[in-house]
Design a protein around this motif. Structure first.
Motif, mmCIF file in Angstrom:
data_model
loop_
_atom_site.group_PDB
_atom_site.id
_atom_site.type_symbol
_atom_site.label_atom_id
_atom_site.label_comp_id
_atom_site.label_asym_id
_atom_site.label_seq_id
_atom_site.Cartn_x
_atom_site.Cartn_y
_atom_site.Cartn_z
ATOM 1 N N THR A 140 9.777 -6.185 -15.794
ATOM 2 C CA THR A 140 10.064 -6.222 -14.359
ATOM 3 C C THR A 140 8.796 -6.292 -13.522
ATOM 4 O OG1 THR A 140 12.219 -5.151 -14.519
ATOM 5 C CG2 THR A 140 10.997 -4.794 -12.478
ATOM 6 N N TYR A 141 7.820 -5.460 -13.841
ATOM 7 C CA TYR A 141 6.590 -5.407 -13.048
ATOM 8 C C TYR A 141 5.879 -6.762 -13.034
ATOM 9 C CZ TYR A 141 1.691 -4.294 -11.956
ATOM 10 O OH TYR A 141 0.424 -4.293 -11.435
ATOM 11 N N HIS A 142 5.653 -7.335 -14.209
ATOM 12 C CA HIS A 142 4.926 -8.600 -14.278
ATOM 13 C C HIS A 142 5.709 -9.743 -13.638
ATOM 14 C CE1 HIS A 142 1.476 -7.313 -16.672
ATOM 15 N NE2 HIS A 142 2.317 -6.511 -17.302
ATOM 16 N N LEU A 143 7.029 -9.780 -13.851
ATOM 17 C CA LEU A 143 7.829 -10.877 -13.322
ATOM 18 C C LEU A 143 8.027 -10.777 -11.814
ATOM 19 C CD1 LEU A 143 10.436 -11.132 -16.223
ATOM 20 C CD2 LEU A 143 8.545 -12.710 -15.750
ATOM 21 N N MET A 144 8.050 -9.540 -11.273
ATOM 22 C CA MET A 144 8.199 -9.397 -9.815
ATOM 23 C C MET A 144 6.935 -9.878 -9.098
ATOM 24 S SD MET A 144 7.763 -5.276 -9.018
ATOM 25 C CE MET A 144 7.356 -5.380 -7.271
ATOM 26 N N LEU A 145 5.785 -9.760 -9.770
ATOM 27 C CA LEU A 145 4.527 -10.213 -9.175
ATOM 28 C C LEU A 145 4.329 -11.717 -9.346
ATOM 29 C CD1 LEU A 145 2.068 -7.367 -10.284
ATOM 30 C CD2 LEU A 145 3.316 -7.576 -8.129
ATOM 31 N N ARG A 146 4.715 -12.217 -10.507
ATOM 32 C CA ARG A 146 4.486 -13.628 -10.830
ATOM 33 C C ARG A 146 5.466 -14.061 -11.890
ATOM 34 N NH1 ARG A 146 -1.557 -14.341 -12.650
ATOM 35 N NH2 ARG A 146 -0.770 -13.075 -14.352
ATOM 36 N N THR A 169 15.437 -5.739 -19.792
ATOM 37 C CA THR A 169 14.270 -5.629 -18.918
ATOM 38 C C THR A 169 13.948 -4.165 -18.686
ATOM 39 O OG1 THR A 169 15.787 -5.979 -17.051
ATOM 40 C CG2 THR A 169 14.366 -7.820 -17.681
ATOM 41 N N ASP A 170 12.649 -3.835 -18.762
ATOM 42 C CA ASP A 170 12.241 -2.474 -18.410
ATOM 43 C C ASP A 170 12.211 -2.364 -16.880
ATOM 44 O OD1 ASP A 170 9.905 -3.687 -17.570
ATOM 45 O OD2 ASP A 170 8.711 -2.985 -19.252
ATOM 46 N N SER A 171 12.028 -1.171 -16.380
ATOM 47 C CA SER A 171 12.202 -0.941 -14.939
ATOM 48 C C SER A 171 10.960 -1.198 -14.125
ATOM 49 C CB SER A 171 12.638 0.499 -14.704
ATOM 50 O OG SER A 171 11.571 1.392 -14.990
ATOM 51 N N GLY A 172 9.806 -1.307 -14.772
ATOM 52 C CA GLY A 172 8.544 -1.475 -14.072
ATOM 53 C C GLY A 172 7.774 -0.187 -13.882
ATOM 54 N N GLY A 173 8.415 0.943 -14.112
ATOM 55 C CA GLY A 173 7.770 2.233 -13.868
ATOM 56 C C GLY A 173 6.515 2.451 -14.686
ATOM 57 N N MET A 180 17.109 -1.188 -17.349
ATOM 58 C CA MET A 180 16.622 0.180 -17.485
ATOM 59 C C MET A 180 16.520 0.843 -16.117
ATOM 60 S SD MET A 180 16.378 0.315 -20.709
ATOM 61 C CE MET A 180 15.790 2.021 -20.769
ATOM 62 N N SER A 181 16.933 2.109 -16.049
ATOM 63 C CA SER A 181 16.801 2.851 -14.796
ATOM 64 C C SER A 181 15.324 3.062 -14.476
ATOM 65 C CB SER A 181 17.529 4.194 -14.890
ATOM 66 O OG SER A 181 16.976 4.993 -15.902
ATOM 67 N N PHE A 182 15.026 3.227 -13.197
ATOM 68 C CA PHE A 182 13.648 3.392 -12.747
ATOM 69 C C PHE A 182 13.215 4.835 -12.940
ATOM 70 C CE2 PHE A 182 10.413 3.741 -9.241
ATOM 71 C CZ PHE A 182 9.514 2.835 -9.770
ATOM 72 N N ASP A 183 12.062 5.012 -13.582
ATOM 73 C CA ASP A 183 11.605 6.381 -13.869
ATOM 74 C C ASP A 183 10.100 6.463 -13.724
ATOM 75 O OD1 ASP A 183 10.905 4.852 -16.129
ATOM 76 O OD2 ASP A 183 11.024 6.574 -17.463
ATOM 77 N N GLU A 184 9.606 7.674 -13.726
ATOM 78 C CA GLU A 184 8.170 7.893 -13.817
ATOM 79 C C GLU A 184 7.855 8.252 -15.261
ATOM 80 O OE1 GLU A 184 4.388 10.573 -12.313
ATOM 81 O OE2 GLU A 184 6.395 11.407 -12.141
ATOM 82 N N CYS A 185 6.967 7.487 -15.868
ATOM 83 C CA CYS A 185 6.547 7.823 -17.233
ATOM 84 C C CYS A 185 5.524 8.947 -17.153
ATOM 85 C CB CYS A 185 5.952 6.600 -17.927
ATOM 86 S SG CYS A 185 5.500 6.921 -19.633
ATOM 87 N N THR A 186 5.925 10.133 -17.586
ATOM 88 C CA THR A 186 5.060 11.314 -17.506
ATOM 89 C C THR A 186 3.805 11.088 -18.337
ATOM 90 O OG1 THR A 186 7.062 12.655 -17.367
ATOM 91 C CG2 THR A 186 5.005 13.817 -17.814
#
Length: 376
Positions: free
Chosen positions: A62-68, A92-96, A144-150
């Motif tokens: 998600t993170y990479h595709l939302m940017l480019r 797809t992962d959530s980008g977190g 995938m739900s959006f989370d913070e990876c501790t």
């Protein structure tokens, strides 16, 4: 496509499970390893080549595709499956995780995360709602739900605060996801290496209700022993009738150990990244093709392997093209590694079906302990 995504357990052996996830785009046999197609491609591989290795599902980022090139552009071009020529399931992962590890000048609040892109420095905001919107635009089958990876290591206080924020975000992800027949939403268990926090997280996720459950916050530097300690209990806290996904794992012995502890799905960049850097996974352990011992060796990487690299090329050739920086090196070694991983998954599925996973595990470790074949 109105069919629901379903999971059926077909066999068990100890904690190891064999099953199948049915999606409108095809079935995912579990235990499953998902090759990582970060930017809508598994590096150095054609999609049909990835499928030829035995992969049922790919992971998109998600993170990479939302940017480019942006989720909106992919949606306008017909969705991620069409865009990257992969008609089978995509998770797809959530980008977190990438926001935490790659983005610059990030700011975390209750609402979400604001950050500057590592690509061009532009400012972005990622929230549970925006993550769900992006993944819907991409059209992925498993979201995938959006989370913070501790981060690791973390104090119990920090881990608890992080996990509870992720649980509030999980509820918002569920609300924003809505009802999307043919697509599944997975929740992510957090809690670092603290058993009580993992239990609290699992209970919170089940109250919200998800189509599958991931064990997050591992493979972040804690080492295999600590990871296995958590996996000895964490999967058991999650529903038996839903898939269990261990995120970002891993090396072959990590994967076998995770399956032995009740994990159904895994992903990792390791087989493709290692292929590009000359590290090769074989039944007898890891081979470094850059080493001089291979330069006159006419034998294949792995005599029992049927991938194109082993069928048609010698160690000497693979050593040469790697040293010469030729593109075919990354192509052949990545194909081999992905093929090896899928053969590993197939072997585990068969062993669970036969009720001999312990025997499979014993043979797996014994063969790797032998080490590579003797040099010529």
């Amino acid at each position: 496509m109105t069919q629901r995504v379903t999971f059926q357990l077909q066999a068990r052996d100890g904690k190891a499970r064999r099953g199948v996830i049915q999606t409108p785009r095809g079935e995912i046999r579990t235990p499953a390893f998902m090759p990582v197609g970060t930017a809508a491609t598994v590096k150095a591989m054609l999609p049909e080549s990835v499928r030829a290795t035995g992969a049922d599902v790919l992971l998109g980022n998600t993170y990479h595709l939302m940017l480019r090139p942006t989720a909106e552009r992919i949606a306008a071009l017909g969705g991620l499956h069409k865009f990257m020529n992969w008609e089978r399931p995509i998770l797809t992962d959530s980008g977190g995780f990438q926001v935490m590890s790659l983005a610059e000048l990030r700011k975390l609040t209750e609402k979400g995360v604001t950050f500057r892109s590592h690509v061009d420095g532009a400012r972005h905001e990622l929230t549970p709602e925006r993550s769900m919107e992006i993944q819907a635009l991409l059209g992925s089958d498993i979201v995938m739900s959006f989370d913070e990876c501790t981060p690791y290591p973390a104090t119990e206080e920090v881990a608890a605060s992080s996990m509870r924020l992720s649980m509030r975000w999980a509820q918002r992800s569920r609300d924003a996801f809505g009802d999307r027949p043919g697509h599944a939403l997975f929740g992510i268990q957090q809690g670092s290496t603290f058993r009580e926090l993992r239990e609290e997280s699992a209970q919170a996720l089940q109250q919200i209700g998800f189509d599958g459950y991931a064990v997050g916050g591992l493979a972040v530097g804690e080492g295999q022993e600590a990871m296995f300690d958590v996996l000895d209990y964490a999967p058991d806290m999650l529903p038996e009738d839903k898939p269990r996904y261990l995120m970002g794992v891993g090396k072959p012995d990590d994967i076998v150990g995770a399956v032995a502890r009740g994990i159904d799905m895994m992903d990792c960049v390791l087989p493709s990244r290692s292929g590009r850097t000359g590290q090769v996974f074989t039944h007898r352990g890891v081979v470094n093709i850059k080493n001089a011992r291979h330069r006159d060796d006419p034998r294949p990487l792995d005599e029992s392997c049927t991938c194109p690299a082993c069928r048609s090329y010698s160690r000497a050739y693979l050593h040469h093209v790697f040293r010469a920086g030729e593109m075919i090196s990354g192509m052949l070694l990545t194909w081999h590694n992905l093929h090896y991983y899928q053969v590993l998954m197939d072997g585990m599925r068969e062993a669970i079906e036969a009720g001999d996973f312990a025997g499979f595990e014993r043979d797996f470790h014994a063969r790797r302990a032998e080490g590579d074949i003797e040099p010529i």
